[in-house]
Each structure stands twice: as C-alpha cells, then as structure tokens.
Design a protein around this motif. Structure first.
Motif, PDB file in Angstrom:
ATOM      1  N   GLY A   3      51.782  85.974 -20.729  1.00 38.50           N
ATOM      2  CA  GLY A   3      52.894  86.906 -20.784  1.00 38.50           C
ATOM      3  C   GLY A   3      53.863  86.698 -19.642  1.00 38.50           C
ATOM      4  N   LEU A   4      53.327  86.466 -18.435  1.00 37.18           N
ATOM      5  CA  LEU A   4      54.176  86.198 -17.272  1.00 37.18           C
ATOM      6  C   LEU A   4      54.943  84.899 -17.460  1.00 37.18           C
ATOM      7  N   LYS A   8      59.024  84.421 -17.541  1.00 39.06           N
ATOM      8  CA  LYS A   8      59.744  83.494 -16.668  1.00 39.06           C
ATOM      9  C   LYS A   8      60.586  82.515 -17.484  1.00 39.06           C
ATOM     10  N   LYS A   9      60.046  82.069 -18.605  1.00 36.47           N
ATOM     11  CA  LYS A   9      60.808  81.167 -19.467  1.00 36.47           C
ATOM     12  C   LYS A   9      62.045  81.867 -20.012  1.00 36.47           C
ATOM     13  N   GLU A  10      61.893  83.131 -20.386  1.00 34.35           N
ATOM     14  CA  GLU A  10      63.031  83.872 -20.911  1.00 34.35           C
ATOM     15  C   GLU A  10      64.068  84.119 -19.815  1.00 34.35           C
ATOM     16  N   GLN A  11      63.627  84.368 -18.592  1.00 34.74           N
ATOM     17  CA  GLN A  11      64.559  84.529 -17.477  1.00 34.74           C
ATOM     18  C   GLN A  11      65.343  83.246 -17.230  1.00 34.74           C
ATOM     19  N   THR A  12      64.639  82.117 -17.305  1.00 35.00           N
ATOM     20  CA  THR A  12      65.311  80.829 -17.129  1.00 35.00           C
ATOM     21  C   THR A  12      66.305  80.588 -18.258  1.00 35.00           C
ATOM     22  N   ARG A  13      65.883  80.877 -19.472  1.00 36.17           N
ATOM     23  CA  ARG A  13      66.760  80.684 -20.631  1.00 36.17           C
ATOM     24  C   ARG A  13      68.019  81.540 -20.490  1.00 36.17           C
ATOM     25  N   ARG A  14      67.851  82.787 -20.077  1.00 37.77           N
ATOM     26  CA  ARG A  14      68.991  83.677 -19.933  1.00 37.77           C
ATOM     27  C   ARG A  14      69.922  83.197 -18.812  1.00 37.77           C
TER      28      ARG A  14
END
Length: 201
Positions: A3-4, A8-14
């Motif tokens: 989940g973490l 983090k992947k979604e934060q990078t993508r955004r």
C-alpha cells in the motif's frame, strides 16, 4: 508495504503530470519535449515512460480518476437505488461542489487547463479514447451485457459530456459558476428525465 509503495508511485505519477502540465500551460503542448518534462520532474526519461506511455497521458492524468467514475457510482449505489438515480445524485452533488469535471468551475487554473485541453487536437483525440473506456466500464457496471448495455452506457456518457461542455462553454464566455449553476441543475434534471423515459434503468 504494498500500500505504501502504491501511494509513493501515485505521488510520483502526480508530480510528473503536474510538472508536465505547468510546462504545457507555459509553452504549449507541442512546444514541450519529453526530455524537458523529465528534467522538470527530476526523473529519467525511462522512468517517465514507465508511468506515462504517451505524452498526451501526462496532461490527461487529471482525468484518470474520472475514467470509470460513472461505473463506480453505479456499482456502489445503495440497495433499491437505480443506476440513473445514483448518477443523477452524483452529478447534482458535483455541480454543487463546482467540480471541474462538471464544467461548472470558474477557477482560473481550471479554465487555463481546459483551454489547453480543448485547444490541442492530440489531447482532444486522447480524451475521446478515455470516454470510450468510460462507456465500456459503465456498460459492464450496468450488468445486463450485450448491445443494450453498450447503447445505454453510450447515451449516459454522451449526456454527461454534453452537460459539462455546455457549462464549460458558458463559463469560458465569462459567466460565473454561481450564475450558471441554476441552469446547470435544471439541464441535468431534464437530461436525466429524458434518459429515464428512454432507458430501462
């Protein structure tokens, strides 16, 4: 841990997408290279392409959460609530919150993004692909299958798009969201009455 990792992947993508959009707004979509975007986002080009296979996807990441939104609303509706009633309530709530996806948002940053989007042919074409996937997801959520579900989903997605485009057109012409809001609600109510009369949902 998974989940973490996903967060983090979604934060990078955004972060990559927002860096790209800032450059697109400054210079225009066609004038910005992928290398510039990677540099601005402080990632390598291979990393960028792992997150976004196409340059257009960098701009349309903001729509990614909305791609299956109608399907999620239908699938998550309460017992005894029809798909159309669930979608109607969702649209009216979005209008009240002035959500950008409804077209009823006059925030300058949103208006700038919409000018970029609808003024760039490559982005318009990619947006239609997103809408096609929205129809597919909604047809599946309706649960009846076949041509009937596809026709119903196509009509619903088209209505949502047209309502948003009309709101956006009026906002772009200089009207405020608060001024347009009563007409937007009336148009949504009328559209859903028409859908209810014509669809068995």
């Amino acid at each position: 841990m998974s989940g973490l990792r996903e967060r983090k992947k979604e934060q990078t993508r955004r972060a990559i997408s927002e860096a790209a959009i800032a450059l697109f707004l400054e210079k225009g979509f066609d004038a910005v290279s992928v290398a510039e975007i990677a540099d601005a986002a402080d990632v390598s080009k291979p990393t960028l392409f792992r997150y976004f296979p196409a340059k257009e996807d960098l701009a349309l990441h903001r729509f990614a959460d909305h791609e299956d939104e109608a399907a999620r609303v239908v699938s998550g509706r309460g017992a005894g609530v029809s798909p159309l009633d669930a979608l109607r309530a969702h649209v009216l709530a979005g209008l009240e919150r002035r959500e950008p996806v409804t077209g009823l948002c006059d925030h300058p940053a949103v208006l700038a993004f919409q000018r970029l989007l609808y003024g760039t042919p490559a982005l318009v074409a990619r947006l239609y692909a997103y809408q096609g996937r929205s129809e597919e997801a909604l047809a599946e959520a309706l649960g009846v299958g076949g041509l009937e579900a596809r026709l119903a989903a196509g009509q619903i997605v088209a209505v949502l798009r047209i309502l948003a485009e009309e709101n956006g057109r009026r906002i772009a012409s200089g009207e405020s969201a608060d001024t347009v809001y009563p007409d937007a609600v009336a148009a949504a109510e009328a559209a859903f009455r028409s859908l209810r009369d014509g669809l068995p949902y």
